[in-house]
Motif scaffolding. Structure first.
Motif, PDB file in Angstrom:
ATOM      1  N   UNK A  42      35.318  -6.331  70.687  1.00 58.02           N
ATOM      2  CA  UNK A  42      34.374  -5.588  72.148  1.00 58.02           C
ATOM      3  C   UNK A  42      33.011  -5.930  71.768  1.00 58.02           C
ATOM      4  N   UNK A  43      32.655  -5.840  72.704  1.00 52.22           N
ATOM      5  CA  UNK A  43      30.297  -6.694  72.108  1.00 52.22           C
ATOM      6  C   UNK A  43      29.863  -5.417  73.260  1.00 52.22           C
ATOM      7  N   UNK A  44      28.951  -4.529  72.630  1.00 50.87           N
ATOM      8  CA  UNK A  44      28.391  -4.111  72.561  1.00 50.87           C
ATOM      9  C   UNK A  44      26.604  -4.475  72.740  1.00 50.87           C
ATOM     10  N   UNK A  45      26.458  -4.561  74.412  1.00 50.66           N
ATOM     11  CA  UNK A  45      24.881  -5.045  74.625  1.00 50.66           C
ATOM     12  C   UNK A  45      24.167  -3.896  74.839  1.00 50.66           C
ATOM     13  N   UNK A  46      22.681  -3.934  73.476  1.00 52.02           N
ATOM     14  CA  UNK A  46      22.339  -2.954  74.084  1.00 52.02           C
ATOM     15  C   UNK A  46      20.130  -3.854  74.475  1.00 52.02           C
ATOM     16  N   UNK A  47      19.668  -2.830  75.280  1.00 51.47           N
ATOM     17  CA  UNK A  47      18.558  -3.712  75.326  1.00 51.47           C
ATOM     18  C   UNK A  47      17.013  -2.555  74.331  1.00 51.47           C
ATOM     19  N   UNK A  48      16.380  -3.264  73.818  1.00 48.07           N
ATOM     20  CA  UNK A  48      15.494  -2.833  73.450  1.00 48.07           C
ATOM     21  C   UNK A  48      16.306  -1.522  71.800  1.00 48.07           C
ATOM     22  N   UNK A  49      15.934  -1.115  71.407  1.00 41.88           N
ATOM     23  CA  UNK A  49      15.999   0.324  70.200  1.00 41.88           C
ATOM     24  C   UNK A  49      16.887   0.155  70.596  1.00 41.88           C
ATOM     25  N   UNK A  50      18.252   0.942  69.427  1.00 38.89           N
ATOM     26  CA  UNK A  50      18.782   2.131  69.706  1.00 38.89           C
ATOM     27  C   UNK A  50      19.853   2.522  68.164  1.00 38.89           C
ATOM     28  N   UNK A  51      20.142   3.914  68.616  1.00 36.72           N
ATOM     29  CA  UNK A  51      19.664   5.171  67.050  1.00 36.72           C
ATOM     30  C   UNK A  51      21.606   4.766  66.700  1.00 36.72           C
ATOM     31  N   UNK A  52      22.118   3.898  66.454  1.00 36.70           N
ATOM     32  CA  UNK A  52      23.389   4.138  65.689  1.00 36.70           C
ATOM     33  C   UNK A  52      23.992   5.342  65.688  1.00 36.70           C
ATOM     34  N   UNK A  53      23.825   6.017  65.098  1.00 38.40           N
ATOM     35  CA  UNK A  53      24.469   7.143  64.430  1.00 38.40           C
ATOM     36  C   UNK A  53      23.845   8.535  64.888  1.00 38.40           C
TER      37      UNK A  53
END
Length: 252
Positions: A147-158
């Motif tokens: 599976x692919x999760x696309x994000x836009x800009x910053x992303x706090x993984x946890x």
């Protein structure tokens, strides 16, 4: 609270080029640089930042690149799966793969991580899918069934600020880097947004930059972070890599 995030560095291939490929005008013999991959262990899961090159780049030692030739090479045992197993980490236990971008030397090991979710900037995913440059973007590397999760800009993984994806556009339209908060401070895993420390020291972008304006904006951000104490692990810096010990917890 004690910081429970651990970072490990691995080399998953070699990239060889003249100094002028990094900083135009620099001269000298070809330089040999790593193709890094990083494991981040967090109480909530395991993530990899970049996965190196695929098996099609394999060479025998007798067929190694000569000292005066530019190119990529990968020897048996340099794949990320073997690197992980060497420190008793099952490749099947990796929850997330964060690809800085989808060039062939940064996602070639994705296929070894069958249970991971791939995290990539949405614009990078679209760029790869629409590319007609197979020596930059190949579906053999980035379209491997997970599976692919696309994000836009910053992303706090946890969700706790310890592992943060940050956009560092320029090298590609959707390049991203990772900031990891360790007990001794913050480390930025640059990927290819900045090949070497010298690039940042002289504020010179390589010619292999998709958008020079965005690339320079990224350099200014990196320069500010460095001045404020963030340790940067550069994308293909052979000199810096000499001080990196692979397969043990990275400390500042």
């Amino acid at each position: 609270m004690t910081n429970q995030v651990t970072l490990y560095a691995f080399n998953t291939g070699w990239f060889q080029c003249k100094p002028g490929y990094y900083v135009e005008g620099d001269e000298g013999p070809h330089m040999r640089a790593p193709v890094p991959s990083y494991l981040i262990e967090h109480p909530k899961g395991r993530a990899l930042f970049d996965t190196g090159m695929g098996v099609r780049f394999r060479r025998e030692k007798a067929d190694a690149l000569p000292d005066n030739k530019m190119g990529l090479e990968w020897f048996e045992g340099m794949d990320i799966a073997t690197r992980l197993k060497a420190i008793d980490v099952d490749p099947g236990s990796i929850n997330w793969v964060i690809n800085s971008h989808l060039h062939i030397d940064h996602c070639g090991g994705n296929a070894h991580l069958p249970n991971a979710t791939i995290i990539v900037q949405a614009i990078e995913f679209e760029t790869a899918r629409n590319s007609n440059q197979p020596m930059l973007y190949s579906t053999d590397d980035y379209d491997t069934g997970q599976p692919v999760k696309t994000v836009s800009g910053e992303h706090d993984l946890f969700g706790d600020g310890t592992v943060r994806i940050v956009p560092t556009f320029g090298h590609t339209p959707g390049h991203q880097s990772l900031i990891v908060r360790l007990a001794g401070g913050e480390v930025l895993l640059a990927g290819d947004c900045c090949y070497t420390e010298r690039n940042l020291d002289v504020m010179v972008l390589p010619n292999a930059t998709a958008n020079m304006e965005q690339g320079m904006e990224t350099y200014r951000r990196l320069d500010s972070l460095r001045k404020n104490g963030t340790h940067i692990l550069f994308g293909h810096d052979g000199l810096q890599w000499k001080s990196v010990i692979e397969g043990v917890p990275f400390t500042l």
